[in-house]
Every structure is written in C-alpha cells, then in structure tokens.
Design a protein around this motif. Structure first.
Motif, PDB file in Angstrom:
ATOM      1  N   ASN A  48       0.794  -1.233   0.000  1.00 14.57           N
ATOM      2  CA  ASN A  48       0.000   0.000   0.000  1.00 14.57           C
ATOM      3  C   ASN A  48       0.829   1.287   0.000  1.00 14.57           C
ATOM      4  O   ASN A  48       0.362   2.322  -0.472  1.00 14.57           O
ATOM      5  CB  ASN A  48      -0.978  -0.001   1.194  1.00 14.57           C
ATOM      6  N   CYS A 189      -5.509  -1.155   9.531  1.00 15.73           N
ATOM      7  CA  CYS A 189      -5.120   0.144  10.085  1.00 15.73           C
ATOM      8  C   CYS A 189      -3.866  -0.041  10.928  1.00 15.73           C
ATOM      9  O   CYS A 189      -3.890  -0.730  11.945  1.00 15.73           O
ATOM     10  CB  CYS A 189      -6.269   0.697  10.927  1.00 15.73           C
ATOM     11  N   GLY A 192      -2.858   4.594  10.138  1.00 12.54           N
ATOM     12  CA  GLY A 192      -4.104   5.341   9.941  1.00 12.54           C
ATOM     13  C   GLY A 192      -4.357   5.926   8.561  1.00 12.54           C
ATOM     14  O   GLY A 192      -5.498   6.201   8.192  1.00 12.54           O
ATOM     15  N   THR A 194      -4.057   4.711   5.492  1.00 11.47           N
ATOM     16  CA  THR A 194      -4.809   3.876   4.557  1.00 11.47           C
ATOM     17  C   THR A 194      -6.294   3.896   4.913  1.00 11.47           C
ATOM     18  O   THR A 194      -7.147   4.119   4.040  1.00 11.47           O
ATOM     19  CB  THR A 194      -4.263   2.437   4.568  1.00 11.47           C
ATOM     20  N   TYR A 282       0.143  -7.468   9.302  1.00 11.26           N
ATOM     21  CA  TYR A 282      -0.988  -6.596   8.956  1.00 11.26           C
ATOM     22  C   TYR A 282      -2.162  -7.370   8.369  1.00 11.26           C
ATOM     23  O   TYR A 282      -3.194  -7.557   8.998  1.00 11.26           O
ATOM     24  CB  TYR A 282      -0.531  -5.532   7.947  1.00 11.26           C
ATOM     25  N   THR A 283      -2.003  -7.818   7.118  1.00  6.90           N
ATOM     26  CA  THR A 283      -3.159  -8.377   6.414  1.00  6.90           C
ATOM     27  C   THR A 283      -3.613  -9.713   7.011  1.00  6.90           C
ATOM     28  O   THR A 283      -4.798 -10.041   6.940  1.00  6.90           O
ATOM     29  CB  THR A 283      -2.824  -8.564   4.920  1.00  6.90           C
ATOM     30  N   GLY A 311       2.955  -6.478   2.273  1.00  9.95           N
ATOM     31  CA  GLY A 311       3.676  -6.933   3.463  1.00  9.95           C
ATOM     32  C   GLY A 311       4.464  -8.220   3.295  1.00  9.95           C
ATOM     33  O   GLY A 311       4.918  -8.805   4.282  1.00  9.95           O
TER      34      GLY A 311
HETATM   35  C1  PLP Z   1       1.670  -0.081   6.519  1.00 11.06           C
HETATM   36  C2  PLP Z   1       0.837  -1.243   6.209  1.00 11.06           C
HETATM   37  C3  PLP Z   1      -0.537  -1.265   6.517  1.00 11.06           C
HETATM   38  C4  PLP Z   1      -1.206  -0.176   7.292  1.00 11.06           C
HETATM   39  O1  PLP Z   1      -1.385   1.001   6.586  1.00 11.06           O
HETATM   40  P1  PLP Z   1      -1.422   2.384   7.377  1.00 11.06           P
HETATM   41  O2  PLP Z   1      -1.701   3.370   6.356  1.00 11.06           O
HETATM   42  O3  PLP Z   1      -0.077   2.530   8.027  1.00 11.06           O
HETATM   43  O4  PLP Z   1      -2.483   2.280   8.427  1.00 11.06           O
HETATM   44  C5  PLP Z   1      -1.281  -2.354   6.135  1.00 11.06           C
HETATM   45  N1  PLP Z   1      -0.717  -3.392   5.495  1.00 11.06           N
HETATM   46  C6  PLP Z   1       0.598  -3.420   5.205  1.00 11.06           C
HETATM   47  C7  PLP Z   1       1.139  -4.626   4.532  1.00 11.06           C
HETATM   48  C8  PLP Z   1       1.417  -2.357   5.550  1.00 11.06           C
HETATM   49  O5  PLP Z   1       2.726  -2.401   5.250  1.00 11.06           O
END
Ligand code: PLP
Length: 323
Positions: A48, A189, A192, A194, A282-283, A311
C-alpha cells in the motif's frame, strides 16, 4: 473543490492493481468475496505504501529534495518501499528504524540493504525520540547544502492518505465494470493513512459501502483517522463535509508485529483456497478478523471487498506460530 487528479503525483504504481473474485472462499461463506491486490503495486514486493508515495514523493521532488528520511519498526514495509521508490527517482534514503522486533538481516531488512538504503537503528520505544534524531540529521545535512525531506511513520499524512482515495476510486470503478456493488470494504489500520483514504474514497465514490478498518496496534485510531480525514478533506477543498468515519475493530493480539495462531490459520486459509499470500503483521490479522465476521454472521450484505495491502517481506522474517 479539487479532485485527487489535481495533485502532483509521480507514477510509481504499475497501473490499476487487479480486483479479483475469490470463488472458493465465496462458496465457503455464501457471500461474494473480492480482493483488491495492492500487494501487486509493482515496486519492491508490492504494498500500500506505493500509493501514498506517489503523492508524498511528488511533494519531495517539488521541494528539491535529494535525500528522504522515514521511520518504522525494524521490519517496516513502508521503510523498504520508500527506499525502493526513492531509488527509482534518484533520491537517497535514510531509514530511522526502531531497534525492536526482528532486527536480524532478513525480510525487509535484507531488502533495505539490497536497495542501498542507509539504516540507522534507534534504541527507543517511542517515535518522538526517532523524530528528534531525524531533525538532528536534517540540520546537519542542510548545513552541507543537501535538501532532506522527512516522511512520518507509514507515510500517514493527509497528503499520503490521498493515495488511498485514488486507490478506492480505482477499486470501485473496477467493481462497476464487473457489475458488483460492494456492501462492505475491509482494510488494515497500522498508522491510519490507509483507513482514512479508504473511508474518504468510499464516501466520494461508493457512499453506500460500509468501511471497517482492522487496527493491528494499540493507538487511538478513532481520533487519528478522523484527523487524517479532516486534513485530506481540507486538501480537496471540501473542509467540513461529514464523511463517515470507518468502523475500527482492534485485532492486536499479543502486540504489534506478534501474530497469534488465528493469524496462521487465516494466512493458510487464503493461501490454500485461493493461492494468495497474506503477511503476518498486517493483512493476516485483518483477514483473521474478516473471517470471524463471516463466521459469526456479522457481515451484513452480499459483497465484501478485502484490501490486500502487501507486506510480503514480513513472511520471511516474522514467525507464524503453530495453530
Ligand atoms: C503499513 C501497512 C498497513 C497499514 O497502513 P497504514 O496506512 O499505516 O495504516 C497495512 N498493510 C501493510 C502490509 C502495511 O505495510
């Protein structure tokens, strides 16, 4: 009023990313489940941050920057992608990484080295200390005639959030082309930006769609996302408009960057049914939360869109526990 197309942007993202129907998962849960493949943004291993960097690095270029600073955890995807994008644009990168989590040279730290980024570890638990270090180096470099540009954690500024307004405009257009209206969009999140962009892009392009942002860290994301959305609305000269805030669901587990067994199960489920890899930090957490929404019947509506934010580097650094 402005649109995102009125802002300077460096083309980094490899065209529209795929929006795919997930047939096996959809059959299993009796819903139409779709995924937006922002793990395929076309720089580094995808993710992202490339969307945000299109806007942030255009600003850096406009300001004549020749060196870009940013920060994150030791395995930061954002830091790695910043280094990858800056390299393409001929700018040097200095990464101020918290000396926490997996600090061995694997995963994203290995990629940072391959990309030629300068990594400076900061032994601290808070980002204030990191930003103070950045300011110090910025002063030093300015005195030598260099032009540094600092990007805060995750590129989560109002300008960075516009990257996700653009991404959601693209996603909802792809939905329309497929003849699908999404009842619910789920994203991660972490800092924040995204979530703010997804909520704002949804308000502008698909206002009937509900947005859920799954928080993977303990921070007051209600306020953080609201501030970023207000800032992004101001940039679009739409201050004061009542764009609905996303629903925030916390799925932190034992802590940021520490996946639990349900994350392993979620990563395996998507890999085995659809051949798509999620990440452990994250995901994977956001998808585990999405699966519990689907299992508990809390998901109202027919069609769900899951944003895959990337990620991949984390899969090769952060251990997934046994189920
Ligand atoms: C950074 C990140 C997010 C979160 O996005 P933010 O804009 O920081 O909230 C989600 N997934 C992955 C893989 C990321 O690297």
């Amino acid at each position: 009023m402005k649109t995102i197309h009125d802002f300077p942007r460096v083309p980094l993202c490899a065209g529209p990313t795929p929006l795919q129907f997930l047939p096996n998962l959809s059959r299993k849960y009796g819903k139409g489940i779709y995924i937006k493949r922002d793990d395929m943004t076309g720089v580094g291993l995808g993710g992202n941050k490339v969307r945000k960097l299109e806007f942030l690095l255009a600003d850096a270029k406009a300001k004549g920057a020749d060196v870009v600073f940013t920060t994150g955890g030791a395995q930061s995807n954002h830091a790695m992608l910043t280094a990858a994008c800056c390299g393409k644009l001929g700018m040097k990168t200095v990464l101020f990484l918290k000396e926490r989590g997996v600090t061995e040279e694997k995963g994203n730290l290995l990629l940072d080295r391959l990309l030629g980024a300068e990594v400076r570890f900061v032994d601290t638990d808070d980002y204030e200390t990191v930003y103070a270090e950045m300011d110090r180096l910025a002063e030093e470099l300015r005195a030598r005639g260099r032009v540094p540009y600092a990007i805060p954690l995750g590129g989560s500024t109002a300008l960075g959030a516009l990257g996700y307004v653009a991404a959601m405009e693209e996603a909802y257009r792809q939905g329309t082309e497929l003849g699908v209206r999404f009842d619910h969009t789920v994203c991660v999140c972490g800092s924040g930006g995204t979530a703010a962009g997804v909520a704002l892009g949804t308000y502008l392009c698909s206002p009937a769609t509900k947005v859920t942002a799954v928080a993977v860290d303990d921070a007051p994301f209600g306020e953080i996302v609201e501030d970023l959305m207000a800032g992004a609305l101001a940039l679009l000269e739409r201050s004061g408009e009542a764009a609905p805030l996303p629903e925030i669901r916390y799925h932190v587990g034992a802590g940021y960057g520490i996946p639990g067994p349900e994350v392993t199960a979620a990563v395996e489920e998507l890999a085995r049914l659809e051949g798509i890899f999620l990440d452990p930090v994250y995901t994977g957490k956001a998808f585990a939360e999405t699966l519990s929404l689907l299992r508990e019947g809390d998901f109202e509506g027919e069609n769900l869109l899951f944003l895959h934010s990337g990620g991949a580097g984390g899969l090769f650094a952060v251990d997934l526990p046994a189920k």
